[in-house]
Design a protein around this motif. Structure first.
Motif, PDB file in Angstrom:
ATOM      1  N   ALA A 195      34.127 -58.381 -18.986  1.00 38.43           N
ATOM      2  CA  ALA A 195      33.166 -57.784 -19.913  1.00 38.43           C
ATOM      3  C   ALA A 195      33.581 -58.065 -21.344  1.00 38.43           C
ATOM      4  CB  ALA A 195      33.078 -56.280 -19.667  1.00 38.43           C
ATOM      5  N   GLY A 196      32.629 -57.903 -22.267  1.00 33.93           N
ATOM      6  CA  GLY A 196      32.944 -58.038 -23.681  1.00 33.93           C
ATOM      7  C   GLY A 196      33.667 -56.815 -24.202  1.00 33.93           C
ATOM      8  N   GLY A 197      34.147 -56.915 -25.416  1.00 34.34           N
ATOM      9  CA  GLY A 197      34.888 -55.810 -26.011  1.00 34.34           C
ATOM     10  C   GLY A 197      34.021 -54.958 -26.917  1.00 34.34           C
ATOM     11  N   VAL A 198      34.633 -53.997 -27.565  1.00 30.00           N
ATOM     12  CA  VAL A 198      33.978 -53.139 -28.541  1.00 30.00           C
ATOM     13  C   VAL A 198      34.563 -53.444 -29.914  1.00 30.00           C
ATOM     14  CG1 VAL A 198      33.523 -51.323 -26.873  1.00 30.00           C
ATOM     15  CG2 VAL A 198      35.670 -51.297 -28.133  1.00 30.00           C
ATOM     16  N   ARG A 199      33.831 -53.053 -30.950  1.00 26.62           N
ATOM     17  CA  ARG A 199      34.274 -53.346 -32.306  1.00 26.62           C
ATOM     18  C   ARG A 199      35.519 -52.532 -32.651  1.00 26.62           C
ATOM     19  NH1 ARG A 199      33.361 -57.517 -35.207  1.00 26.62           N
ATOM     20  NH2 ARG A 199      31.124 -57.380 -34.735  1.00 26.62           N
ATOM     21  N   VAL A 200      36.607 -53.236 -32.941  1.00 22.80           N
ATOM     22  CA  VAL A 200      37.847 -52.597 -33.358  1.00 22.80           C
ATOM     23  C   VAL A 200      38.067 -52.798 -34.854  1.00 22.80           C
ATOM     24  CG1 VAL A 200      40.347 -52.521 -33.036  1.00 22.80           C
ATOM     25  CG2 VAL A 200      38.856 -52.917 -31.078  1.00 22.80           C
ATOM     26  N   PHE A 201      37.722 -53.983 -35.343  1.00 19.98           N
ATOM     27  CA  PHE A 201      37.872 -54.338 -36.755  1.00 19.98           C
ATOM     28  C   PHE A 201      36.575 -54.998 -37.203  1.00 19.98           C
ATOM     29  CE2 PHE A 201      41.298 -55.266 -39.989  1.00 19.98           C
ATOM     30  CZ  PHE A 201      40.434 -55.675 -40.993  1.00 19.98           C
ATOM     31  N   ASP A 202      35.953 -54.442 -38.232  1.00 19.85           N
ATOM     32  CA  ASP A 202      34.703 -55.000 -38.751  1.00 19.85           C
ATOM     33  C   ASP A 202      35.038 -56.117 -39.735  1.00 19.85           C
ATOM     34  OD1 ASP A 202      32.101 -55.488 -39.348  1.00 19.85           O
ATOM     35  OD2 ASP A 202      31.768 -53.657 -40.505  1.00 19.85           O
ATOM     36  N   THR A 203      35.190 -57.333 -39.224  1.00 20.10           N
ATOM     37  CA  THR A 203      35.574 -58.466 -40.060  1.00 20.10           C
ATOM     38  C   THR A 203      34.394 -58.947 -40.898  1.00 20.10           C
ATOM     39  OG1 THR A 203      35.081 -59.961 -38.217  1.00 20.10           O
ATOM     40  CG2 THR A 203      37.367 -59.240 -38.481  1.00 20.10           C
ATOM     41  N   ALA A 204      34.700 -59.450 -42.084  1.00 25.22           N
ATOM     42  CA  ALA A 204      33.673 -59.988 -42.966  1.00 25.22           C
ATOM     43  C   ALA A 204      33.342 -61.421 -42.583  1.00 25.22           C
ATOM     44  CB  ALA A 204      34.156 -59.918 -44.420  1.00 25.22           C
ATOM     45  N   LYS A 205      32.307 -61.974 -43.218  1.00 25.20           N
ATOM     46  CA  LYS A 205      31.909 -63.342 -42.940  1.00 25.20           C
ATOM     47  C   LYS A 205      33.037 -64.300 -43.336  1.00 25.20           C
ATOM     48  CE  LYS A 205      28.250 -66.723 -43.798  1.00 25.20           C
ATOM     49  NZ  LYS A 205      26.977 -66.990 -44.522  1.00 25.20           N
ATOM     50  N   GLY A 206      33.387 -65.199 -42.422  1.00 27.44           N
ATOM     51  CA  GLY A 206      34.470 -66.132 -42.680  1.00 27.44           C
ATOM     52  C   GLY A 206      35.853 -65.550 -42.499  1.00 27.44           C
ATOM     53  N   GLU A 207      35.938 -64.306 -42.057  1.00 23.27           N
ATOM     54  CA  GLU A 207      37.228 -63.636 -41.843  1.00 23.27           C
ATOM     55  C   GLU A 207      37.497 -63.508 -40.356  1.00 23.27           C
ATOM     56  OE1 GLU A 207      39.471 -59.626 -43.518  1.00 23.27           O
ATOM     57  OE2 GLU A 207      37.309 -59.606 -43.153  1.00 23.27           O
ATOM     58  N   GLN A 208      38.735 -63.729 -39.959  1.00 26.29           N
ATOM     59  CA  GLN A 208      39.114 -63.645 -38.555  1.00 26.29           C
ATOM     60  C   GLN A 208      40.413 -62.868 -38.404  1.00 26.29           C
ATOM     61  OE1 GLN A 208      39.344 -67.659 -36.999  1.00 26.29           O
ATOM     62  NE2 GLN A 208      37.208 -67.593 -36.344  1.00 26.29           N
ATOM     63  N   VAL A 209      40.545 -62.202 -37.273  1.00 26.92           N
ATOM     64  CA  VAL A 209      41.822 -61.564 -36.929  1.00 26.92           C
ATOM     65  C   VAL A 209      42.808 -62.657 -36.538  1.00 26.92           C
ATOM     66  CG1 VAL A 209      42.989 -60.010 -35.322  1.00 26.92           C
ATOM     67  CG2 VAL A 209      40.706 -59.437 -36.173  1.00 26.92           C
ATOM     68  N   VAL A 210      43.979 -62.661 -37.151  1.00 26.42           N
ATOM     69  CA  VAL A 210      44.964 -63.706 -36.882  1.00 26.42           C
ATOM     70  C   VAL A 210      46.186 -63.175 -36.137  1.00 26.42           C
ATOM     71  CG1 VAL A 210      44.250 -65.152 -38.818  1.00 26.42           C
ATOM     72  CG2 VAL A 210      45.965 -63.364 -39.196  1.00 26.42           C
ATOM     73  N   SER A 211      46.417 -61.878 -36.177  1.00 25.73           N
ATOM     74  CA  SER A 211      47.575 -61.341 -35.457  1.00 25.73           C
ATOM     75  C   SER A 211      47.327 -59.898 -35.065  1.00 25.73           C
ATOM     76  CB  SER A 211      48.846 -61.440 -36.313  1.00 25.73           C
ATOM     77  OG  SER A 211      48.774 -60.561 -37.417  1.00 25.73           O
ATOM     78  N   VAL A 212      47.935 -59.532 -33.955  1.00 25.91           N
ATOM     79  CA  VAL A 212      47.860 -58.159 -33.446  1.00 25.91           C
ATOM     80  C   VAL A 212      49.284 -57.725 -33.122  1.00 25.91           C
ATOM     81  CG1 VAL A 212      46.866 -56.607 -31.738  1.00 25.91           C
ATOM     82  CG2 VAL A 212      45.598 -58.651 -32.443  1.00 25.91           C
ATOM     83  N   ALA A 213      49.701 -56.598 -33.644  1.00 24.48           N
ATOM     84  CA  ALA A 213      51.066 -56.115 -33.436  1.00 24.48           C
ATOM     85  C   ALA A 213      51.043 -54.716 -32.862  1.00 24.48           C
ATOM     86  CB  ALA A 213      51.847 -56.128 -34.749  1.00 24.48           C
ATOM     87  N   TRP A 214      51.903 -54.487 -31.890  1.00 26.24           N
ATOM     88  CA  TRP A 214      52.123 -53.147 -31.366  1.00 26.24           C
ATOM     89  C   TRP A 214      53.003 -52.392 -32.352  1.00 26.24           C
ATOM     90  CZ3 TRP A 214      56.955 -51.089 -29.789  1.00 26.24           C
ATOM     91  CH2 TRP A 214      56.892 -49.842 -29.158  1.00 26.24           C
TER      92      TRP A 214
END
Length: 429
Positions: free
Chosen positions: A391-410
């Motif tokens: 299944a798809g995910g839910v919105r965790v971070f509302d990224t802007a246009k041209g912006e991407q999540v590059v890292s996730v840290a515990w």
């Protein structure tokens, strides 16, 4: 009169000194023997470590690469439910991503993305108070520019017992390798090659494992494969990149490797468990894709079997580049042989972009997401929905246009309970 008294004192002193001299000469003549000891410059094997007291330390590492050790006694005990103690002074966008308790004589292995390994004893790390910032890892280890730490591994066992431990590696090209931990007992100050990597290939992770564990690889195109650690033979050398763990498509690469608990269950049992699990979590009953796994016959499982599977479950967090995320059960990922293309770890359309990370978490944990534009967000895992793996995910971070999540840290919580948990793990090993 005074002069006369003074002369009498001098004569008495001379008589006393003469008596002492005669007695000493008599003792010398009676007991004198050649010297039995020799005074020389000492050239023993004592090192600085021999003078270091064995003491439990709390080691903290941040996402920006700052590290320090703090005596465990500095963290006073608090009652459950307290607000904890400040454990490190960090910048607003920097968070503690690793926190563990290690003895001053515990050996730490640092694996870098370029395939090198470095070894330090805990006492060699900079010591600081609870609120001290620490020191940059690049100023402690000779890590080249552009190279980062892929994994940090404390090992409490003595070197002669490292033969009984194994370590598994993974690269972005989908290759895996299993070695005896004893291959990394002799590591010089300038490091040692842990894995010779081809150009444009990096080490993703390194983890201690046993033959009772499973390895799970997740790619950025949303594929995941789970296989037994015993599917990878124990390599004797360090030159090879290993064997194929997952068959990658064009322009695909592995983004995460996790070592999870092995559990044997039939497809029917897994299907029944997952249906009950999604119902308990309030998630929609969107089962796995039929073209990837045999359709399981509806069966019921007992409460005891459900509890057994729940105890062996790893909660997998999956985050995509556009900020979507979900939680899924490790039982949702079927056990396959290594080298295949795997199963879907996200919806086929990949509407939220390629995957960035996937790793086991606890429902009480928190995570930090950082974007390509320097934005970051800290959120609790409990706020992310439980979904099926396809299944798809839910919105965790509302990224802007041209912006991407590059890292996730515990995020490692620096409170009393978290540190107590680390002590329990440390002593049990």
């Amino acid at each position: 009169a005074n002069i006369r008294e003074y002369l009498d004192i001098l004569r008495s002193r001379d008589r006393i000194m003469a008596i002492i001299s005669d007695e000493l000469k008599e003792v010398r003549d009676m007991f004198a023997v050649p010297r039995r000891t020799e005074i020389v410059d000492w050239s023993g094997d004592m090192e600085d470590e021999d003078l270091i007291e064995r003491e439990d330390m709390v080691v903290t590492i941040t996402s920006d690469g700052w590290i320090k050790r703090t005596p465990l006694v500095d963290f006073r005990a608090q009652r459950r439910g307290g607000k904890g103690l400040s454990g490190m002074a960090t910048k607003e966008e920097d968070v503690v991503t690793n926190l563990f308790v290690a003895n001053t004589h515990t050996q730490l292995l640092f694996f870098t993305t370029d395939g090198m390994v470095y070894k330090l004893k805990t006492w060699r790390l900079p010591q600081g108070g609870r609120t001290a910032k620490g020191k940059a890892i690049v100023n402690i280890l000779p890590i080249p520019t552009g190279v980062s730490i892929a994994a940090i591994m404390p090992v409490d066992k003595p070197d002669d017992e490292w033969d009984n431990l194994q370590i598994v590696f993974c690269t972005t090209a989908g290759d895996v390798r299993r070695n005896a931990l004893s291959d990394f007992t002799n590591v010089k100050s300038n490091g040692k090659i842990a894995m010779k990597l081809p150009e444009d290939v990096q080490m993703v992770n390194a983890r201690i494992c046993t033959e009772d564990d499973d390895v799970m690889l997740v790619t950025q195109s949303g594929r995941a494969i789970r296989f037994r650690t015993t599917d990878v033979r124990v390599f004797k050398g360090r030159d090879s990149t290993g064997v194929r763990g997952i068959r990658l498509g064009k322009d695909d690469q592995v983004v995460s490797m996790a070592v999870i608990r092995h559990f044997i269950a039939t497809s029917e049992e897994r299907a029944a468990y997952l249906k009950m699990r999604r119902a308990a979590a309030g998630a929609p009953d969107d089962g796995a894709e039929a073209d990837e796994e045999d359709v399981a016959v509806e069966v019921a499982i007992s409460a005891e079997r459900y509890a057994e599977m729940a105890a062996a479950e790893d909660l997998m967090l999956t985050i995509s580049a556009q900020g979507s995320g979900k939680l899924s059960s490790s039982h949702d990922y079927p056990l396959r042989g290594r080298g295949g293309q795997g199963v879907a770890a996200m919806d086929k359309a990949m509407r939220a972009g390629p995957l960035v990370a996937s790793f086991p978490v606890e429902i009480e944990d928190q995570i930090m997401l950082a974007t390509s534009k320097g934005q970051s967000i800290r959120c609790p895992v409990a706020g992310i929905s439980f979904r099926s793996r396809s299944a798809g995910g839910v919105r965790v971070f509302d990224t802007a246009k041209g912006e991407q999540v590059v890292s996730v840290a515990w995020i490692a919580e620096q409170n009393d309970e978290a540190i107590e948990d680390e002590i329990v793990v440390d002593t049990s090993e």
